[in-house]
Design a protein around this motif. Structure first.
Motif, short mmCIF file in Angstrom:
data_model
loop_
_atom_site.label_atom_id
_atom_site.label_comp_id
_atom_site.label_asym_id
_atom_site.label_seq_id
_atom_site.Cartn_x
_atom_site.Cartn_y
_atom_site.Cartn_z
N LEU A 145 8.99 15.53 7.83
CA LEU A 145 9.24 14.42 8.85
C LEU A 145 9.13 13.25 7.70
N LEU A 146 10.21 12.57 8.13
CA LEU A 146 10.37 11.14 7.29
C LEU A 146 10.69 10.15 8.56
N VAL A 147 9.84 9.25 8.85
CA VAL A 147 10.10 8.10 9.67
C VAL A 147 9.80 6.72 9.06
N CYS A 148 10.87 5.71 9.13
CA CYS A 148 10.81 4.69 8.49
C CYS A 148 11.23 3.45 9.48
N ASN A 149 10.56 2.29 9.39
CA ASN A 149 10.96 1.16 10.19
C ASN A 149 10.66 0.07 9.20
N CYS A 150 11.90 -0.22 8.09
CA CYS A 150 11.35 -0.72 7.07
C CYS A 150 11.52 -2.48 7.17
N LEU A 151 11.93 -2.84 8.37
CA LEU A 151 11.80 -4.43 8.58
C LEU A 151 10.70 -4.78 9.42
N ASP A 152 10.50 -4.12 10.47
CA ASP A 152 9.58 -4.31 11.47
C ASP A 152 8.35 -3.54 11.14
N GLY A 153 8.13 -2.43 10.59
CA GLY A 153 7.21 -1.61 10.84
C GLY A 153 6.50 -1.30 12.11
N TRP A 154 5.19 -0.59 11.96
CA TRP A 154 4.46 -0.03 13.04
C TRP A 154 3.09 -0.67 12.69
N THR A 155 2.68 -1.39 13.89
CA THR A 155 1.36 -2.09 13.80
C THR A 155 0.29 -0.93 13.73
N LEU A 179 0.97 -1.13 -0.14
CA LEU A 179 -0.16 0.02 -0.18
C LEU A 179 0.79 1.25 0.06
N LEU A 180 0.55 2.17 -0.76
CA LEU A 180 1.32 3.45 -0.84
C LEU A 180 -0.03 4.42 -1.01
N TYR A 181 -0.19 5.28 0.13
CA TYR A 181 -1.17 6.34 0.16
C TYR A 181 -0.40 7.69 0.13
N THR A 182 -0.88 8.33 -0.98
CA THR A 182 -0.33 9.72 -1.22
C THR A 182 -1.21 10.77 -1.27
N VAL A 191 2.59 0.03 8.98
CA VAL A 191 3.14 1.18 8.38
C VAL A 191 4.70 1.17 8.46
N TYR A 192 5.36 1.14 7.31
CA TYR A 192 6.66 1.17 7.11
C TYR A 192 7.47 2.32 7.29
N ALA A 193 6.65 3.60 6.55
CA ALA A 193 7.35 4.57 6.27
C ALA A 193 6.21 5.76 6.28
N VAL A 194 6.29 6.99 6.76
CA VAL A 194 5.55 8.12 6.87
C VAL A 194 6.53 9.28 6.49
N PHE A 195 5.71 9.92 5.54
CA PHE A 195 6.56 11.15 4.96
C PHE A 195 5.48 12.12 4.73
N VAL A 254 1.67 14.33 1.77
CA VAL A 254 1.78 13.06 2.85
C VAL A 254 1.85 11.81 2.00
N ALA A 255 2.65 11.04 2.33
CA ALA A 255 2.81 9.54 1.81
C ALA A 255 2.92 8.53 3.22
N VAL A 256 2.26 7.42 2.88
CA VAL A 256 2.54 6.31 3.77
C VAL A 256 2.64 5.25 2.98
N LEU A 257 3.55 4.44 3.39
CA LEU A 257 3.98 3.13 2.87
C LEU A 257 3.49 1.94 3.98
N GLY A 258 2.92 1.11 3.62
CA GLY A 258 2.62 0.02 4.37
C GLY A 258 2.08 -1.33 3.85
N LYS A 259 1.71 -2.02 4.76
CA LYS A 259 1.00 -3.28 4.37
C LYS A 259 -0.53 -3.51 4.79
#
Length: 164
Positions: free
Chosen positions: A122-132, A44-47, A79-83, A156-161
């Motif tokens: 603001l760019l936060v990433c947790n590319c292996l574990d992500g945030w639930t 998922l990529l929300y922009t 969520v793996y990354a928030v921009f 805004v962009a949000v990358l996730g599962k």
């Protein structure tokens, strides 16, 4: 749904120099990419862009009600990354990210937020574990306008599962 050709880049590079007493110049070239491993299950990529009015906020419910650029539903399980980019160009036009009682666990306490000034990111990433993302208790990304008298544009962009 699938995401193809995913690239997440952030890089810090600079030449650091110092003139030494013997007349020589010490030099260090620093060049580090920040993302070498991308989440294999990101789908998922929300922009989107928003104009947030004075004393208002935009709360993005990551477990419901969002659609991606082609109209697919974006219901995140992780969520793996928030921009978030503050597109304002004048000083004092700050946004606050976070500060919601049902926030995605990017920050500590529910009242915690980060302030991002004009042209800031603001760019936060947790590319292996992500945030639930937990529906109803941990699914909000809140962006508030803390500037007086001015509407602030944000990207805004949000990358996730996706939720199963």
């Amino acid at each position: 749904m699938a995401i193809a050709n995913l690239v997440l880049t952030a890089k810090l590079s600079a030449d650091i120099t110092k003139s030494l007493t013997d007349g020589s110049v010490a030099k260090l070239a620093y060049d580090k990419g920040l993302f070498n491993d991308l989440p294999a299950d990101a789908d998922l990529l929300y922009t989107n862009g928003y104009s947030i009015a004075t004393a208002s906020s935009q709360s993005l419910d990551l477990s419901a009600s969002l659609a991606d650029a082609v109209g697919n539903s974006c219901v995140f399980a992780k969520v793996y990354a928030v921009f978030v980019k503050n597109l304002a160009t004048a000083t004092g036009r700050n946004i606050q990210i976070g500060g919601d009682s049902n926030h995605v666990p990017l920050f500590g306490a529910p009242a915690d937020f980060l302030t991002v000034g004009p042209k800031g990111v603001l760019l936060v990433c947790n590319c292996l574990d992500g945030w639930t993302v937990t529906a109803g208790t941990g699914d909000i990304l809140k962006i508030a306008n803390s500037a007086g008298g001015q509407t602030i544009p944000v990207a805004v962009a949000v990358l996730g599962k996706a939720a199963a």
